[in-house]
Design a protein around this motif. Structure first.
Motif, PDB file in Angstrom:
ATOM      1  N   PRO A 633       0.834  -1.213   0.000  1.00 28.71           N
ATOM      2  CA  PRO A 633       0.000   0.000   0.000  1.00 28.71           C
ATOM      3  C   PRO A 633       0.869   1.264   0.000  1.00 28.71           C
ATOM      4  O   PRO A 633       1.996   1.252   0.493  1.00 28.71           O
ATOM      5  N   LYS A 634       0.272   2.342  -0.592  1.00 29.12           N
ATOM      6  CA  LYS A 634       0.987   3.616  -0.649  1.00 29.12           C
ATOM      7  C   LYS A 634       1.153   4.178   0.764  1.00 29.12           C
ATOM      8  O   LYS A 634       0.245   4.085   1.585  1.00 29.12           O
ATOM      9  N   VAL A 635       2.294   4.756   0.992  1.00 29.91           N
ATOM     10  CA  VAL A 635       2.571   5.336   2.307  1.00 29.91           C
ATOM     11  C   VAL A 635       1.709   6.581   2.501  1.00 29.91           C
ATOM     12  O   VAL A 635       1.677   7.466   1.636  1.00 29.91           O
ATOM     13  N   ARG A 636       0.966   6.646   3.578  1.00 28.45           N
ATOM     14  CA  ARG A 636       0.106   7.779   3.868  1.00 28.45           C
ATOM     15  C   ARG A 636       0.900   8.858   4.601  1.00 28.45           C
ATOM     16  O   ARG A 636       1.647   8.568   5.535  1.00 28.45           O
ATOM     17  N   THR A 637       0.672  10.125   4.171  1.00 22.58           N
ATOM     18  CA  THR A 637       1.362  11.257   4.778  1.00 22.58           C
ATOM     19  C   THR A 637       0.366  12.101   5.577  1.00 22.58           C
ATOM     20  O   THR A 637      -0.848  11.854   5.561  1.00 22.58           O
ATOM     21  N   THR A 638       0.879  13.156   6.212  1.00 23.04           N
ATOM     22  CA  THR A 638       0.012  14.077   6.963  1.00 23.04           C
ATOM     23  C   THR A 638      -0.980  14.763   6.032  1.00 23.04           C
ATOM     24  O   THR A 638      -2.155  14.972   6.392  1.00 23.04           O
ATOM     25  N   ASP A 640      -2.378  13.524   3.441  1.00 19.18           N
ATOM     26  CA  ASP A 640      -3.470  12.597   3.138  1.00 19.18           C
ATOM     27  C   ASP A 640      -4.499  12.609   4.260  1.00 19.18           C
ATOM     28  O   ASP A 640      -5.714  12.593   4.012  1.00 19.18           O
ATOM     29  N   TYR A 641      -4.041  12.619   5.495  1.00 17.53           N
ATOM     30  CA  TYR A 641      -4.985  12.632   6.611  1.00 17.53           C
ATOM     31  C   TYR A 641      -5.760  13.958   6.659  1.00 17.53           C
ATOM     32  O   TYR A 641      -6.968  13.986   6.928  1.00 17.53           O
ATOM     33  N   SER A 643      -6.460  15.848   4.100  1.00 17.54           N
ATOM     34  CA  SER A 643      -7.394  15.827   2.967  1.00 17.54           C
ATOM     35  C   SER A 643      -8.635  15.030   3.307  1.00 17.54           C
ATOM     36  O   SER A 643      -9.749  15.401   2.933  1.00 17.54           O
ATOM     37  N   ASP A 644      -8.456  13.919   4.047  1.00 17.92           N
ATOM     38  CA  ASP A 644      -9.616  13.115   4.449  1.00 17.92           C
ATOM     39  C   ASP A 644     -10.539  13.919   5.347  1.00 17.92           C
ATOM     40  O   ASP A 644     -11.773  13.810   5.268  1.00 17.92           O
ATOM     41  N   ARG A 645     -10.005  14.779   6.187  1.00 18.14           N
ATOM     42  CA  ARG A 645     -10.838  15.586   7.090  1.00 18.14           C
ATOM     43  C   ARG A 645     -11.663  16.618   6.299  1.00 18.14           C
ATOM     44  O   ARG A 645     -12.826  16.873   6.594  1.00 18.14           O
TER      45      ARG A 645
END
Length: 648
Positions: A633-638, A640-641, A643-645
């Motif tokens: 899986p692609k490494v999630r960054t800050t 990404d988190y 953007s989800d919010r």
């Protein structure tokens, strides 16, 4: 400080030469007394008070020991010159010097442990048991095991139980007994005592067992089990003797530690595969049990017969009361002193401390005594004097060795060890004697031929295996290989090269390291001197390609590794590195390639012909790698988190 030998000619009944004894033995000698134990007891006290003395008398040993206690002095040493030499025939001065030199050797104190018996006694039987209990109850804590409730007496000075003895284990001060259907007396009510409900598999402890049932013994070799006394209930003298012995078994006793066990040397088993069981087969008391890859010895049960040390091929079990090294030193001292004093044709008579000593004493007092050239050698246990000890005696100067068999000796072990020694030294050099009386003993000893030694004596040093090889080379200087009887602890390993696949299972389990491999070549190597003939290699071989040949190889080749089987290694089809056995890899390829589902395609079949590294690489990069997972899986960054919010 030089030890002093205190001499007495026993009312002029033997000839002693103090100057000759001193010169030959290296000991200083006292003047020659005539009645040291009686009229000259004050002179004995003066000699003992000086310390570091050896009294040349065994008959009155107790008197001299008591005298030393009264004086507050150290106990003197003792040597029997009279019965063993002075009352024989011929010039006994060289033998006397040899016996004196042996007595002067420093011997380590035997190891022991304290055994405490508090007097808890189990008596088994019927009427005889109840009578013995009545006699012992004021001395011991007695419990009588009865078979029937009808036999329970009113006498409450001792306990009674009803039931059956299932099994027992242990020895003096530590017996464990198991009962079936055990019922205890309820001390109340009129008439016969009521009993408790039967208890199955009840367990109890006791210090002493007095077996008056007249049935089968609870233990193997019952006469060797300390604390276990048995007698025929119909024979009153035997019952009285056993009862008296039981009454004396209260207090603290020294239990000698007869043998020493080095577990790492034991060749009993490896990887649950059976190998050597020699000690288990000969132990008369059951003190030796299997404990995985080695054996275990219960020192409380061991009676010190020494059979295990004689038959142990590796030296894992060695007799320690006294040690083997002490025996070798005693033999060397006897032979060298005797020959140095001008003695000729020395013969050795090996005997035990009870039967043999008494036989020699009676032969000296009432018959011809011992010949001047025959030197007695006392050991605690006859069967501990195995083939190595016999050969060491011959190699250090004795022209002949006789073993005086005791009625209670382990004769099977002795005969086996004698046969092994005879196969190495020759049948004429070793004998066994079983005379019925002292006169017969003398007749046998005086009829023995006096053989001249044909080699220079050697000093026995090292382990029993090393001494055996050293002695064999001295006794058989022209021999290369000596054939031995089956079961001998020396020999060769023969390999059927057509059947052997060089799997090296034998190498991985060989307990002595006699079998080895070559990390650079497919080879099976063997060092014959290290082989114990334990049979583990032949038991583990999947191809049954190994057989054992008992023999003693005296050449230098036995001390180095020889190649029993070797083959050409296989070259990896990818990198060319050598690995495995070429014939084995080719056979596996022939059987599996295209014939097995896992090797149906050429790429998989090719892996059989690869070394470990190339096989791993090929499997990792193959398309149908069974260990391959999905994409990581692609490494999630800050970001990404965050953007989800926003999306929510």
């Amino acid at each position: 400080m030089t030890k002093k030998l205190v001499l007495c000619d026993c009312l002029g009944s033997q000839h002693l030469d103090a100057d000759a004894l001193s010169a030959s033995s290296g000991l200083s000698c006292s003047k020659i007394y005539t009645s040291l134990c009686d009229k000259q007891i004050s002179s004995a006290a003066e000699e003992i008070a000086q310390g570091d003395v050896i009294v040349a008398c065994q008959q009155e040993r107790v008197r001299f020991e008591e005298l030393a206690d009264e004086l507050g002095c150290d106990q003197p040493g003792f040597v029997d010159l009279r019965d063993r030499a002075g009352w024989g025939e011929g010039d006994a001065q060289p033998k006397m010097a040899a016996l004196a030199a042996e007595a002067a050797l420093s011997v380590p104190v035997n190891k022991s442990v304290d055994v405490i018996s508090e007097g808890t006694c189990l008596i088994m039987g019927d009427d005889a048991a109840l009578q013995a209990a009545a006699e012992l109850c004021d001395i011991l804590a007695v419990t009588v095991l009865l078979a029937s409730a009808d036999d329970i007496p009113v006498d409450r000075r001792f306990d009674c139980v009803v039931g059956r003895l299932g099994k027992a284990a242990g020895a003096l001060g530590g017996f464990t007994v198991h009962f079936d259907a055990l019922q205890q007396v309820i001390p109340g009510g009129r008439g016969s005592f009521p009993l408790s409900e039967p208890t199955a598999n009840a367990v109890s402890d006791c210090d002493i067992i007095l077996d008056l049932t007249g049935g089968t013994s609870l233990f193997p070799a019952p006469e060797k089990r300390e604390g276990y006394l048995r007698a025929d209930p119909a024979h009153a003298p035997s019952v009285a003797k056993a009862t008296l012995e039981a009454s004396q078994l209260v207090g603290t006793f020294e239990k000698p530690l007869y043998v020493r066990l080095e577990e790492s040397l034991c060749a009993h088993s490896r990887a649950e595969q059976p190998a050597c069981s020699n000690c288990l087969n000969v132990c008369p008391t059951g003190a030796i049990t299997s404990a995985g890859e080695h054996v275990a010895i219960d020192p409380m049960v061991c009676a010190g017969c020494g059979s295990c040390s004689s038959v142990c091929p590796s030296g894992a079990i060695s007799y320690d009361a006294p040690s083997v090294d002490t025996v070798f030193r005693r033999l060397s001292a006897l032979a060298s002193t005797y020959l140095g004093a001008g003695g000729e044709h020395p013969h050795l008579l090996v005997h035990d401390a009870k039967h043999g000593r008494d036989m020699i004493s009676f032969a000296a007092r009432f018959a011809r005594g011992l010949p001047a050239h025959l030197i007695p050698f006392e050991v605690e246990a006859l069967s501990s004097f195995g083939h190595a000890e016999i050969l060491s005696a011959l190699s250090c100067g004795f022209g002949h060795v006789d073993i005086l068999i005791s009625p209670r000796s382990e004769q099977d072990v002795i005969e086996t060890q004698v046969d092994l020694a005879r196969s190495i030294a020759g049948a004429a050099a070793i004998g066994t004697l079983s005379p019925a009386d002292p006169d017969t003993l003398c007749a046998l000893l005086y009829d023995t031929k006096n053989d001249q030694l044909s080699f220079d004596p050697v000093l026995p040093m090292g382990s029993r295996r090393q001494v055996t090889r050293l002695a064999a080379k001295a006794l058989q200087p022209d021999a290369d290989i000596i054939t031995l009887p089956d079961g001998a602890p020396y020999g060769a390993v023969l390999v059927d090269t057509d059947a052997c696949t060089l799997c090296l299972s034998c190498v991985s389990l060989c307990p002595s390291g006699a079998l080895g491999d070559n990390p650079d070549m497919p080879q099976l190597r063997f060092q014959e001197d290290a082989c114990l003939q334990c049979g583990l290699c032949s038991n583990i071989c999947p191809e049954k390609a190994i057989t054992l040949t008992p023999r003693l190889n005296l050449t230098d080749a036995a001390l180095s590794q020889a190649v029993l089987h070797e083959e050409e290694p296989f070259a990896c089809v990818e990198c060319g590195a050598l690995f495995g056995v070429k014939s084995t890899v080719e056979k596996i390829t022939e059987k599996l390639a295209g014939n097995h589902a896992m090797f149906s395609n050429p790429a998989a079949a090719k892996m059989i012909q690869m070394c470990d590294n190339c096989r791993i690489q090929a499997q990792f990069h193959s398309e149908d790698n069974p260990f391959q997972g999905g994409d990581r899986p692609k490494v999630r960054t800050t970001a990404d988190y965050l953007s989800d919010r926003k999306d929510h």
